[in-house]
Design a protein around this motif. Structure first.
Motif, PDB file in Angstrom:
ATOM      1  N   THR A  64      85.943   4.279  85.695  1.00 33.69           N
ATOM      2  CA  THR A  64      86.705   3.050  85.892  1.00 33.69           C
ATOM      3  C   THR A  64      87.581   3.207  87.128  1.00 33.69           C
ATOM      4  N   PRO A  65      87.600   2.207  88.006  1.00 33.59           N
ATOM      5  CA  PRO A  65      88.439   2.314  89.204  1.00 33.59           C
ATOM      6  C   PRO A  65      89.914   2.279  88.806  1.00 33.59           C
ATOM      7  N   PRO A  66      90.734   3.069  89.476  1.00 31.03           N
ATOM      8  CA  PRO A  66      92.136   3.144  89.073  1.00 31.03           C
ATOM      9  C   PRO A  66      92.944   1.929  89.522  1.00 31.03           C
ATOM     10  N   VAL A  67      94.054   1.716  88.845  1.00 30.13           N
ATOM     11  CA  VAL A  67      95.052   0.747  89.273  1.00 30.13           C
ATOM     12  C   VAL A  67      95.924   1.470  90.290  1.00 30.13           C
ATOM     13  N   VAL A  68      96.115   0.878  91.474  1.00 27.32           N
ATOM     14  CA  VAL A  68      96.885   1.520  92.536  1.00 27.32           C
ATOM     15  C   VAL A  68      98.224   0.802  92.663  1.00 27.32           C
ATOM     16  N   VAL A  69      99.309   1.540  92.480  1.00 28.26           N
ATOM     17  CA  VAL A  69     100.656   1.005  92.650  1.00 28.26           C
ATOM     18  C   VAL A  69     101.132   1.437  94.030  1.00 28.26           C
ATOM     19  N   ASN A  70     101.301   0.471  94.943  1.00 32.61           N
ATOM     20  CA  ASN A  70     101.770   0.758  96.302  1.00 32.61           C
ATOM     21  C   ASN A  70     103.279   0.568  96.353  1.00 32.61           C
ATOM     22  N   ILE A  71     103.988   1.566  96.862  1.00 30.71           N
ATOM     23  CA  ILE A  71     105.430   1.467  97.081  1.00 30.71           C
ATOM     24  C   ILE A  71     105.638   1.561  98.585  1.00 30.71           C
ATOM     25  N   GLY A  72     106.090   0.447  99.179  1.00 25.81           N
ATOM     26  CA  GLY A  72     106.277   0.402 100.624  1.00 25.81           C
ATOM     27  C   GLY A  72     107.545   1.091 101.063  1.00 25.81           C
ATOM     28  N   ALA A  73     107.706   1.206 102.389  1.00 27.29           N
ATOM     29  CA  ALA A  73     108.892   1.861 102.936  1.00 27.29           C
ATOM     30  C   ALA A  73     110.158   1.088 102.599  1.00 27.29           C
ATOM     31  N   ASP A  74     110.037  -0.227 102.410  1.00 29.07           N
ATOM     32  CA  ASP A  74     111.201  -1.041 102.056  1.00 29.07           C
ATOM     33  C   ASP A  74     111.492  -1.032 100.564  1.00 29.07           C
ATOM     34  N   LYS A  76     109.461  -2.251  98.156  1.00 33.02           N
ATOM     35  CA  LYS A  76     108.730  -3.284  97.430  1.00 33.02           C
ATOM     36  C   LYS A  76     107.428  -2.706  96.880  1.00 33.02           C
ATOM     37  N   MET A  77     107.067  -3.190  95.687  1.00 36.70           N
ATOM     38  CA  MET A  77     105.873  -2.680  95.027  1.00 36.70           C
ATOM     39  C   MET A  77     104.796  -3.748  94.968  1.00 36.70           C
ATOM     40  N   SER A  78     103.568  -3.307  95.107  1.00 39.38           N
ATOM     41  CA  SER A  78     102.411  -4.169  94.884  1.00 39.38           C
ATOM     42  C   SER A  78     101.394  -3.382  94.071  1.00 39.38           C
ATOM     43  N   VAL A  79     100.614  -4.121  93.309  1.00 39.78           N
ATOM     44  CA  VAL A  79      99.620  -3.490  92.440  1.00 39.78           C
ATOM     45  C   VAL A  79      98.245  -4.011  92.838  1.00 39.78           C
ATOM     46  N   ARG A  80      97.308  -3.076  93.035  1.00 37.32           N
ATOM     47  CA  ARG A  80      95.933  -3.432  93.368  1.00 37.32           C
ATOM     48  C   ARG A  80      95.034  -2.908  92.253  1.00 37.32           C
ATOM     49  N   GLN A  90      95.347  -8.163  94.136  1.00 41.31           N
ATOM     50  CA  GLN A  90      96.570  -7.508  94.583  1.00 41.31           C
ATOM     51  C   GLN A  90      97.739  -8.446  94.340  1.00 41.31           C
ATOM     52  N   GLU A  91      98.791  -7.919  93.696  1.00 38.40           N
ATOM     53  CA  GLU A  91      99.953  -8.729  93.353  1.00 38.40           C
ATOM     54  C   GLU A  91     101.222  -7.972  93.710  1.00 38.40           C
ATOM     55  N   GLN A  92     102.225  -8.706  94.221  1.00 36.27           N
ATOM     56  CA  GLN A  92     103.557  -8.150  94.443  1.00 36.27           C
ATOM     57  C   GLN A  92     104.295  -8.163  93.108  1.00 36.27           C
ATOM     58  N   MET A  93     105.020  -7.086  92.797  1.00 33.94           N
ATOM     59  CA  MET A  93     105.712  -6.981  91.507  1.00 33.94           C
ATOM     60  C   MET A  93     107.031  -6.249  91.663  1.00 33.94           C
ATOM     61  N   THR A  94     107.941  -6.540  90.734  1.00 33.52           N
ATOM     62  CA  THR A  94     109.166  -5.754  90.597  1.00 33.52           C
ATOM     63  C   THR A  94     108.888  -4.671  89.564  1.00 33.52           C
ATOM     64  N   ARG A  95     109.882  -3.825  89.324  1.00 33.02           N
ATOM     65  CA  ARG A  95     109.675  -2.757  88.329  1.00 33.02           C
ATOM     66  C   ARG A  95     109.504  -3.327  86.934  1.00 33.02           C
ATOM     67  N   ALA A  96     110.258  -4.361  86.590  1.00 31.30           N
ATOM     68  CA  ALA A  96     110.147  -4.972  85.263  1.00 31.30           C
ATOM     69  C   ALA A  96     108.773  -5.628  85.086  1.00 31.30           C
ATOM     70  N   VAL A 102     101.575  -3.134  83.151  1.00 26.91           N
ATOM     71  CA  VAL A 102     100.965  -1.881  82.693  1.00 26.91           C
ATOM     72  C   VAL A 102     100.768  -1.905  81.182  1.00 26.91           C
ATOM     73  N   THR A 103     101.711  -2.473  80.448  1.00 29.75           N
ATOM     74  CA  THR A 103     101.571  -2.557  78.996  1.00 29.75           C
ATOM     75  C   THR A 103     100.365  -3.417  78.630  1.00 29.75           C
ATOM     76  N   ASP A 104     100.217  -4.563  79.299  1.00 25.93           N
ATOM     77  CA  ASP A 104      99.067  -5.438  79.027  1.00 25.93           C
ATOM     78  C   ASP A 104      97.754  -4.771  79.445  1.00 25.93           C
ATOM     79  N   ARG A 105      97.774  -4.121  80.591  1.00 26.68           N
ATOM     80  CA  ARG A 105      96.558  -3.487  81.115  1.00 26.68           C
ATOM     81  C   ARG A 105      96.137  -2.316  80.226  1.00 26.68           C
ATOM     82  N   GLU A 106      97.105  -1.577  79.716  1.00 22.72           N
ATOM     83  CA  GLU A 106      96.809  -0.422  78.866  1.00 22.72           C
ATOM     84  C   GLU A 106      96.204  -0.875  77.539  1.00 22.72           C
ATOM     85  N   ALA A 107      96.596  -2.063  77.072  1.00 27.09           N
ATOM     86  CA  ALA A 107      96.027  -2.582  75.823  1.00 27.09           C
ATOM     87  C   ALA A 107      94.556  -2.943  76.007  1.00 27.09           C
ATOM     88  N   SER A 108      94.198  -3.519  77.180  1.00 27.66           N
ATOM     89  CA  SER A 108      92.816  -3.934  77.390  1.00 27.66           C
ATOM     90  C   SER A 108      91.941  -2.816  77.970  1.00 27.66           C
TER      91      SER A 108
END
Length: 149
Positions: A64-74, A76-80, A90-96, A102-108
């Motif tokens: 299964t391809p991994p979920v990639v959490v990108n943390i930029g120099a500023d 900001k986080m994005s998830v691919r 790809q979506e921009q996200m906060t920590r919350a 991740v909770t929803d993704r881990e369930a499925s």
């Protein structure tokens, strides 16, 4: 009678004494020969080469391809990730929002790995907080993405 006691005392003084020292030179020679033998044969032994049997009808494991959490120099986080149709999202996200995602993704997808790709100027503490959040949400496989030199 005095002469007989004299002879017995002389006979006792002439008795053999036990040898109390051991000659260790032959043992050292044997150990040096064994050391040379092991030093010569050690490189010739091929360690950890396992010749596995082959099976004709075995299907390759689906990775299964991994979920990639990108943390930029500023910071900001994005998830691919790849959705169920196979399209990359790809979506921009906060920590919350990341914690909820991740909770929803881990369930499925319970065995899907998560990889953190952080800019090298990002503080170590920020990366460790994201990793800690992922582990707290039940992600079994968390890794760090690095660039090879």
């Amino acid at each position: 009678m005095a002469g007989s006691t004299n002879r017995s005392s002389m006979r006792g003084s002439r008795s053999r004494r036990a040898m109390s020292d051991i000659n260790v030179v032959p043992y050292i020679d044997v150990m040096l020969v064994l050391l040379v033998i092991f030093m010569v044969t050690a490189p010739l032994v091929a360690p950890s080469i396992v010749n596995l049997p082959t099976v004709g009808g075995a299907a390759p494991q689906q990775q299964t391809p991994p979920v990639v959490v990108n943390i930029g120099a500023d910071g900001k986080m994005s998830v691919r990730y790849k959705d169920d149709a196979g399209a990359t999202q790809q979506e921009q996200m906060t920590r919350a929002e990341l914690n909820g995602f991740v909770t929803d993704r881990e369930a499925s997808h319970p065995d899907q790995p998560v990889v953190i790709a952080a800019d090298k100027t990002v503080k170590y503490e920020a990366v460790m907080q994201v990793m800690s959040d992922l582990k707290a949400r039940g992600v079994k496989r968390v890794g760090l993405l690095v660039k090879s030199q």
